[in-house]
Scaffold this active site. Structure first.
Site, PDB file in Angstrom:
ATOM      1  N   ARG A 187      36.821 115.669  19.395  1.00 57.46           N
ATOM      2  CA  ARG A 187      35.848 116.609  18.851  1.00 57.46           C
ATOM      3  C   ARG A 187      36.154 116.854  17.384  1.00 57.46           C
ATOM      4  NH1 ARG A 187      33.134 120.581  21.018  1.00 57.46           N
ATOM      5  NH2 ARG A 187      32.189 120.479  18.966  1.00 57.46           N
ATOM      6  N   LYS A 229      18.581 114.693  17.586  1.00 64.13           N
ATOM      7  CA  LYS A 229      19.250 114.440  18.869  1.00 64.13           C
ATOM      8  C   LYS A 229      19.911 115.692  19.433  1.00 64.13           C
ATOM      9  CE  LYS A 229      23.691 112.743  17.008  1.00 64.13           C
ATOM     10  NZ  LYS A 229      24.554 113.808  17.530  1.00 64.13           N
ATOM     11  N   ASP A 230      20.192 116.688  18.582  1.00 65.93           N
ATOM     12  CA  ASP A 230      20.811 117.936  19.047  1.00 65.93           C
ATOM     13  C   ASP A 230      19.797 118.927  19.596  1.00 65.93           C
ATOM     14  OD1 ASP A 230      23.341 117.078  18.269  1.00 65.93           O
ATOM     15  OD2 ASP A 230      23.186 117.988  16.273  1.00 65.93           O
TER      16      ASP A 230
END
Length: 355
Positions: free
Chosen positions: A154, A85-86
């Site tokens: 994050r 997905k990155d």
């Protein structure tokens, strides 16, 4: 196979989850090739270094891949393990995804603070603060649960969970089920979100191995790692995202299944606040046999065929072609429904946030 290369260097990010994922790939490859030594080379990426901003606000499309790809280009490593997905949908011209292993659960999970034991996302009190930096998750969940508050979070999984447990800011987090399972934290999952609540990110839960496109030896080393159903689902999803020209941080969500020889793809494009939604679903019939014979003769002049940046000579090329065409066709149907202006408005708003 003549294993003429006795040491294969595998590039990986340094994070705990990245190392777990890379070791999963190494363990599988070691079983296939007991005579090859697989050596892991770790490095830090832009996404690892910048922990105080939402990913969508940083302005890079390859936050977790750039430094690793430089090492591959310079022949410092032979392959790279990524969370698929990155990976951008457009790779450098001389690089490709040489394998996609079997997908872990691709869905998103709700992880709640202990004070909300027994609660679901549907029953969280009004004003509850949910931590996520994903515009895709926020757009879908704002649409379904306008009474909840969404706040950026994050950091790696350890950091995010610590913030949930200790900072008294968040009532819950939205995290990928796959990462939690790989870290051994399934006990932290309060609820797995169904596609009706929150569709997942393109290729979420899958691991991709990047190589130089024309490196036939690495293609051969990786060929036994491919999981045909996962690969075809991800080819369709990546083709969709590439056609929509959405990056990893775009408000695009998907759900794929393969049942009775049919590949089904559902996709949604949303405005950042979730007020607008365009959704479409399509299916395609796949060939009965998803694999094929192939010669890895290094002298062969046969052109290496890529589908959504994936090269997999032992997977049916017809099936890969059908999967890619499905993603492109569905993206065009979303454009016909007005997805283009919604995506452009989202891009403009994200760009404005970066200023």
């Amino acid at each position: 196979m003549e294993e003429d290369q006795k040491v294969v260097r595998i590039g990986s990010r340094k994070s705990e989850l990245a190392m777990i994922q890379t070791n999963l790939v190494v363990e599988s490859l070691q079983k296939i090739h007991p005579n090859i030594e697989f050596k892991i080379v770790t490095m830090e990426t832009i996404g690892d270094r910048i922990q105080d901003k939402p990913l969508s606000s940083i302005g890079e499309s390859n936050l977790f891949t750039k430094e690793l790809e430089k090492a591959l280009a310079l022949n410092e490593v032979d392959m790279i393990v990524h969370s698929l997905k990155d990976m951008p949908t457009r790779l450098p011209t001389d690089m490709a995804i040489g394998a996609i292993s079997e997908r872990e659960d691709p869905h998103d999970a709700l992880v709640l603070h202990k004070k909300h034991t027994g609660v679901s996302i549907e029953t969280l009190p009004e004003g509850s603060v949910i931590g996520t930096s994903s515009v895709r998750r926020v757009a879908q969940l704002k649409r379904k649960f306008p009474h909840l508050v969404f706040k950026d979070v994050r950091g790696n999984l350890n950091t995010r969970l610590r913030k949930l447990d200790e900072d008294k800011v968040y009532d819950g987090l939205i995290l990928a089920v796959a990462g939690l399972l790989r870290m051994g934290w399934e006990h932290r999952i309060s609820q797995i979100l169904s596609p009706e609540i929150c569709k997942y990110s393109v290729s979420q839960g899958a691991l991709g191995v990047e190589i130089k496109t024309r490196n036939r030896h690495m293609q051969q080393v990786l060929s036994g790692l491919n999981h045909p159903q996962t690969l075809l689902r991800c080819v369709a999803e990546r083709a969709l995202l590439k056609t929509l020209e959405g990056g990893c941080s775009a408000p695009v969500a998907v759900h794929t299944e393969i049942n009775d020889g049919e590949l089904m793809l559902t996709a949604a494009v949303l405005s950042l606040d979730g007020s607008e939604l365009r959704e479409e679903k399509m299916t395609v019939k796949l060939p009965q046999d998803l694999t094929q014979e192939h010669s890895f003769d290094s002298e062969s002049n046969a052109e290496t065929q890529l589908y959504s940046s994936v090269v997999a000579p032992l997977i049916s090329q017809h099936a890969m072609q059908e999967a890619e065409a499905l993603g492109i066709r569905l993206a065009k149907a979303l454009f016909d429904k007005g997805a283009g202006p919604i995506l452009q408005a989202a891009k403009d708003e994200i760009a404005e946030r970066r200023k």
